[in-house]
Design a protein around this motif. Structure first.
Motif, mmCIF file in Angstrom:
data_model
loop_
_atom_site.group_PDB
_atom_site.id
_atom_site.type_symbol
_atom_site.label_atom_id
_atom_site.label_comp_id
_atom_site.label_asym_id
_atom_site.label_seq_id
_atom_site.Cartn_x
_atom_site.Cartn_y
_atom_site.Cartn_z
ATOM 1 N N TYR A 36 15.808 7.061 -4.887
ATOM 2 C CA TYR A 36 14.342 7.061 -4.836
ATOM 3 C C TYR A 36 13.776 5.853 -5.584
ATOM 4 C CZ TYR A 36 13.499 11.522 -2.512
ATOM 5 O OH TYR A 36 13.403 12.524 -1.585
ATOM 6 N N ASN B 8 4.241 9.126 -2.928
ATOM 7 C CA ASN B 8 5.182 10.154 -2.491
ATOM 8 C C ASN B 8 6.585 9.912 -3.031
ATOM 9 O OD1 ASN B 8 3.157 11.429 -1.069
ATOM 10 N ND2 ASN B 8 3.859 10.742 0.938
ATOM 11 N N ARG C 293 14.975 8.422 11.088
ATOM 12 C CA ARG C 293 14.375 9.759 11.040
ATOM 13 C C ARG C 293 12.856 9.728 11.134
ATOM 14 N NH1 ARG C 293 18.968 9.074 8.954
ATOM 15 N NH2 ARG C 293 20.539 10.719 8.907
ATOM 16 N N ASP C 294 12.311 8.518 11.324
ATOM 17 C CA ASP C 294 10.859 8.333 11.386
ATOM 18 C C ASP C 294 10.174 8.860 10.117
ATOM 19 O OD1 ASP C 294 8.530 7.367 12.593
ATOM 20 O OD2 ASP C 294 8.077 9.301 13.521
ATOM 21 N N TRP C 295 10.791 8.580 8.982
ATOM 22 C CA TRP C 295 10.258 9.024 7.686
ATOM 23 C C TRP C 295 9.440 7.953 6.990
ATOM 24 C CZ3 TRP C 295 14.994 11.727 4.941
ATOM 25 C CH2 TRP C 295 15.266 12.935 5.584
ATOM 26 N N GLU C 296 9.367 6.749 7.544
ATOM 27 C CA GLU C 296 8.674 5.663 6.853
ATOM 28 C C GLU C 296 7.220 6.019 6.543
ATOM 29 O OE1 GLU C 296 9.967 2.703 9.790
ATOM 30 O OE2 GLU C 296 10.598 1.550 8.014
ATOM 31 N N LYS C 297 6.601 6.785 7.440
ATOM 32 C CA LYS C 297 5.202 7.155 7.226
ATOM 33 C C LYS C 297 5.015 8.012 5.975
ATOM 34 C CE LYS C 297 5.904 10.775 10.616
ATOM 35 N NZ LYS C 297 5.991 10.834 12.047
ATOM 36 N N TYR C 298 6.080 8.652 5.509
ATOM 37 C CA TYR C 298 6.006 9.485 4.307
ATOM 38 C C TYR C 298 6.365 8.721 3.030
ATOM 39 C CZ TYR C 298 6.246 13.028 7.946
ATOM 40 O OH TYR C 298 6.025 13.779 9.070
ATOM 41 N N HIS C 299 6.887 7.514 3.194
ATOM 42 C CA HIS C 299 7.389 6.765 2.048
ATOM 43 C C HIS C 299 6.322 5.867 1.425
ATOM 44 C CE1 HIS C 299 11.952 7.324 2.893
ATOM 45 N NE2 HIS C 299 11.294 8.465 2.787
ATOM 46 N N ALA D 201 15.671 5.957 6.708
ATOM 47 C CA ALA D 201 14.272 6.377 6.898
ATOM 48 C C ALA D 201 13.795 6.064 8.318
ATOM 49 C CB ALA D 201 13.381 5.702 5.864
ATOM 50 N N LYS D 202 14.122 4.884 8.827
ATOM 51 C CA LYS D 202 13.704 4.507 10.182
ATOM 52 C C LYS D 202 14.306 5.434 11.226
ATOM 53 C CE LYS D 202 12.669 -0.379 9.662
ATOM 54 N NZ LYS D 202 13.058 -1.765 9.973
#
Length: 123
Positions: A90, A43, A33-39, A30-31
């Motif tokens: 998930y 969600n 891909r800068d996806w942490e803000k979506y986790h 996640a880090k």
């Protein structure tokens, strides 16, 4: 450590991996891909429910199936493994984001269930 190519993935295939190891890999993934803000918990839960739906579709029209899935094609078993993995990943990520040690919580729940549902004693 993030797996970078198919060779590394195949090498890792037979390795026992802990929930903590999976958790760390998911966090790194996640880090990167800068996806942490979506986790957010919401969600992640909704994504997991979507994956449970995909898992359900595999069984939807098969009726009852035998343990071990002896009549299934290998490709169907592989697809099942992928969908089960999506749900697990998930779930692990959701637990982490919520601050829950899933391994500890599961172990405690097994103990509670053993107390709540003791084995039948046969005489």
């Amino acid at each position: 450590m993030e797996l970078r190519n198919e060779e590394e993935i195949l090498e890792a295939k037979g390795v026992d991996i802990s929930l903590k190891d999976l958790s760390n890999k998911l966090e790194e993934f996640a880090k990167a891909r800068d996806w942490e803000k979506y986790h957010s918990p919401r969600n992640l839960l909704l994504a997991m429910v979507g994956e449970v739906g995909e898992l359900s579709e595999i069984f939807q029209w098969r009726g009852e199936v035998d343990k071990g899935l002896p009549n299934w094609k290998e490709s169907d078993k592989e697809h099942l493994g992928e969908e089960l993995s999506d749900v697990l990943l998930y779930l692990i990520r959701l637990a982490d984001i919520c601050g829950i040690d899933l391994g500890d919580a599961a172990a405690r729940k097994i103990v509670k269930n053993a107390i709540k549902y003791p084995p039948k004693v046969m005489f």
